[in-house]
Write a protein that holds these residues in place. Structure first.
Motif, PDB file in Angstrom:
ATOM      1  N   PHE A  33       0.410  -0.118  -1.494  1.00  0.00           N
ATOM      2  CA  PHE A  33       0.083  -1.480  -1.505  1.00  0.00           C
ATOM      3  C   PHE A  33      -0.597  -1.980  -0.257  1.00  0.00           C
ATOM      4  N   ALA A  34      -0.201  -1.433   1.116  1.00  0.00           N
ATOM      5  CA  ALA A  34      -0.687  -1.535   2.315  1.00  0.00           C
ATOM      6  C   ALA A  34      -2.103  -1.082   2.140  1.00  0.00           C
ATOM      7  N   GLN A  35      -2.398   0.280   1.561  1.00  0.00           N
ATOM      8  CA  GLN A  35      -3.452   0.978   1.578  1.00  0.00           C
ATOM      9  C   GLN A  35      -4.531   0.291   0.898  1.00  0.00           C
ATOM     10  N   ILE A  36      -4.394  -0.340  -0.016  1.00  0.00           N
ATOM     11  CA  ILE A  36      -5.169  -1.178  -0.808  1.00  0.00           C
ATOM     12  C   ILE A  36      -5.591  -2.565  -0.024  1.00  0.00           C
ATOM     13  N   GLY A  37      -4.709  -2.921   1.005  1.00  0.00           N
ATOM     14  CA  GLY A  37      -4.970  -3.904   1.832  1.00  0.00           C
ATOM     15  C   GLY A  37      -4.098  -5.256   1.836  1.00  0.00           C
ATOM     16  N   TYR A  38      -2.922  -4.990   1.026  1.00  0.00           N
ATOM     17  CA  TYR A  38      -2.229  -6.233   0.865  1.00  0.00           C
ATOM     18  C   TYR A  38      -1.258  -6.185   2.365  1.00  0.00           C
ATOM     19  N   GLU A  39      -0.652  -7.286   2.514  1.00  0.00           N
ATOM     20  CA  GLU A  39       0.357  -7.677   3.632  1.00  0.00           C
ATOM     21  C   GLU A  39       1.682  -7.209   2.766  1.00  0.00           C
ATOM     22  N   VAL A  40       2.305  -6.212   3.650  1.00  0.00           N
ATOM     23  CA  VAL A  40       3.612  -5.676   2.937  1.00  0.00           C
ATOM     24  C   VAL A  40       4.571  -5.886   3.760  1.00  0.00           C
ATOM     25  N   ILE A  41       5.992  -6.188   3.369  1.00  0.00           N
ATOM     26  CA  ILE A  41       7.086  -6.479   4.111  1.00  0.00           C
ATOM     27  C   ILE A  41       8.192  -5.532   3.404  1.00  0.00           C
ATOM     28  N   VAL A  42       8.682  -4.485   4.440  1.00  0.00           N
ATOM     29  CA  VAL A  42       9.774  -3.642   3.936  1.00  0.00           C
ATOM     30  C   VAL A  42      10.929  -4.411   4.499  1.00  0.00           C
ATOM     31  N   GLY A  43      11.831  -4.621   3.207  1.00  0.00           N
ATOM     32  CA  GLY A  43      13.240  -5.396   3.448  1.00  0.00           C
ATOM     33  C   GLY A  43      14.339  -4.534   3.688  1.00  0.00           C
ATOM     34  N   MET A  55      -2.175 -11.960  -0.796  1.00  0.00           N
ATOM     35  CA  MET A  55      -0.690 -12.033  -1.464  1.00  0.00           C
ATOM     36  C   MET A  55       0.051 -11.112  -0.708  1.00  0.00           C
ATOM     37  N   ARG A  56       1.301 -11.642  -0.209  1.00  0.00           N
ATOM     38  CA  ARG A  56       2.300 -10.756   0.529  1.00  0.00           C
ATOM     39  C   ARG A  56       3.328 -10.373  -0.367  1.00  0.00           C
ATOM     40  N   ILE A  57       3.441  -8.976  -0.299  1.00  0.00           N
ATOM     41  CA  ILE A  57       4.366  -8.164  -1.295  1.00  0.00           C
ATOM     42  C   ILE A  57       5.578  -7.895  -0.407  1.00  0.00           C
ATOM     43  N   ALA A  58       6.879  -7.855  -0.875  1.00  0.00           N
ATOM     44  CA  ALA A  58       7.892  -7.586  -0.322  1.00  0.00           C
ATOM     45  C   ALA A  58       8.621  -6.536  -1.064  1.00  0.00           C
ATOM     46  N   LEU A  59       9.042  -5.194  -0.421  1.00  0.00           N
ATOM     47  CA  LEU A  59       9.988  -4.424  -0.961  1.00  0.00           C
ATOM     48  C   LEU A  59      11.384  -4.676  -0.638  1.00  0.00           C
ATOM     49  N   LEU A  60      11.930  -5.241  -1.463  1.00  0.00           N
ATOM     50  CA  LEU A  60      13.524  -5.591  -1.033  1.00  0.00           C
ATOM     51  C   LEU A  60      14.268  -4.368  -0.959  1.00  0.00           C
ATOM     52  N   GLY A  61      15.026  -3.715  -0.150  1.00  0.00           N
ATOM     53  CA  GLY A  61      15.678  -2.552  -0.196  1.00  0.00           C
ATOM     54  C   GLY A  61      14.644  -1.364   0.020  1.00  0.00           C
ATOM     55  N   GLY A  62      13.357  -1.605   0.592  1.00  0.00           N
ATOM     56  CA  GLY A  62      12.181  -0.847   0.439  1.00  0.00           C
ATOM     57  C   GLY A  62      12.466   0.286   1.472  1.00  0.00           C
ATOM     58  N   GLN A 111      14.790  -8.526   7.546  1.00  0.00           N
ATOM     59  CA  GLN A 111      15.832  -8.441   6.815  1.00  0.00           C
ATOM     60  C   GLN A 111      15.484  -8.963   5.213  1.00  0.00           C
ATOM     61  N   ASN A 112      16.394  -8.431   4.102  1.00  0.00           N
ATOM     62  CA  ASN A 112      15.834  -8.935   3.088  1.00  0.00           C
ATOM     63  C   ASN A 112      15.701 -10.371   2.911  1.00  0.00           C
ATOM     64  N   GLU A 113      16.605 -11.019   3.243  1.00  0.00           N
ATOM     65  CA  GLU A 113      16.232 -12.694   3.325  1.00  0.00           C
ATOM     66  C   GLU A 113      15.084 -13.202   3.868  1.00  0.00           C
ATOM     67  N   ASP A 114      14.648 -12.812   4.785  1.00  0.00           N
ATOM     68  CA  ASP A 114      13.394 -13.116   5.521  1.00  0.00           C
ATOM     69  C   ASP A 114      12.239 -12.801   4.762  1.00  0.00           C
ATOM     70  N   ALA A 115      12.334 -11.582   4.282  1.00  0.00           N
ATOM     71  CA  ALA A 115      11.151 -10.821   3.335  1.00  0.00           C
ATOM     72  C   ALA A 115      10.961 -11.681   2.076  1.00  0.00           C
ATOM     73  N   ALA A 116      12.215 -11.970   1.447  1.00  0.00           N
ATOM     74  CA  ALA A 116      12.140 -12.693   0.094  1.00  0.00           C
ATOM     75  C   ALA A 116      11.409 -14.080   0.541  1.00  0.00           C
TER      76      ALA A 116
END
Ligand SMILES: NC(=O)c1ccc[n+]([C@@H]2O[C@H](COP(=O)([O-])OP(=O)(O)OC[C@H]3O[C@@H](n4cnc5c(N)ncnc54)[C@H](OP(=O)(O)O)[C@@H]3O)[C@@H](O)[C@H]2O)c1
Length: 218
Positions: free
Chosen positions: A20-30, A1-8, A61-66
């Motif tokens: 979330f990354a520590q647990i092993g999720y793919e994370v996107i900072v937007g 599961m990929r998680i994005a933090l918009l305005g992260g 960017q937030n758009e691509d993260a979303a």
């Protein structure tokens, strides 16, 4: 599961991204700016490395993260979150969107809850993102403390939402973060109660001289 933090790129975004990354999720900072997102991703990966984890955070960017994420958290100040949601709404169709938004205003030395006419920030977000699966969570997390990774805490996160399956997914994610316990608080309409606790926590902190208060239901 990929998680994005918009305005992260702020404190809440950092705390959630690294955890979330520590647990092993793919994370996107937007971010609104690609360069800032990239720069923050480098910083978050450095923190992860120090904590013994692998680099799992990318910056977009937030758009691509979303677009790329399955779950997006709006870690954006409430005043700006709604216009961002308008811009991103098509990209978030059918996806889980998490609202940590706390609308509040300063009144003299203190803060008061200042909900929109919809009743709560989460309900307003749901009104804009009609085709997304809105879940409300993380409002009472003291974000500055949450972005310090040597801190130990035991905090509760009240989670609200009308999409039971989406709420279950978010509760599952939260319960994997060490020190957090997710509690189902009911439908999205309950979010106004949870959101309003945050200015109370800030006021208590101001008055008592304590810092970074959170909530534990005992
Ligand atoms: N701080 C807390 O203790 C806390 C606790 C619980 C919940 N919350 C809620 O969580 C959310 C994030 O809080 P935070 O303290 O982490 O926020 P923050 O640091 O003030 O801001 C987070 C990011 O929002 C983006 N942003 C700022 N202005 C914007 C605009 N006009 N349009 C779009 N994006 C904008 C910025 O990212 P870019 O410049 O990279 O785009 C900024 O780094 C808020 O809604 C808050 O109510 C906060």
């Amino acid at each position: 599961m990929r998680i994005a933090l918009l305005g992260g790129t702020g404190n809440l975004g950092m705390g959630l991204a690294v955890r979330f990354a520590q647990i092993g999720y793919e994370v996107i900072v937007g971010s609104r700016k690609f360069e800032k997102a990239q720069e923050r991703a480098v910083k978050y990966n450095e923190v992860l490395k120090k904590l013994g984890g692998n680099s799992r955070v990318i910056g977009l960017q937030n758009e691509d993260a979303a677009k790329k994420a399955d779950v997006s958290v709006f870690t954006i100040p409430w005043r700006h979150a709604f216009s961002t949601a308008e811009r991103l709404k098509d990209l978030l169709t059918d996806k889980i969107v998490v609202s940590p938004l706390v609308p509040m205003e300063r009144m003299g030395d203190f803060f008061i809850y200042a909900p929109p006419p919809e009743g709560s920030a989460a309900e307003k977000l749901a009104e804009i993102l009609k085709k997304s699966r809105i879940v409300s969570a993380f409002h009472n997390i003291p974000a500055a403390r949450f972005a310090k990774f040597d801190e130990k805490f035991e905090l509760d996160v009240a989670v609200c939402g009308d999409d039971e399956e989406a709420k279950k997914v978010v509760i599952g994610l939260i319960n994997q973060i060490e020190g957090l316990r997710a509690l189902d608080a009911g439908s999205l309409a309950v979010s106004r109660m949870v959101e309003s606790i945050t200015p109370l926590l800030i006021n208590l902190a101001i008055k008592s001289g304590s810092k970074d208060l959170g909530v534990r239901f005992v």
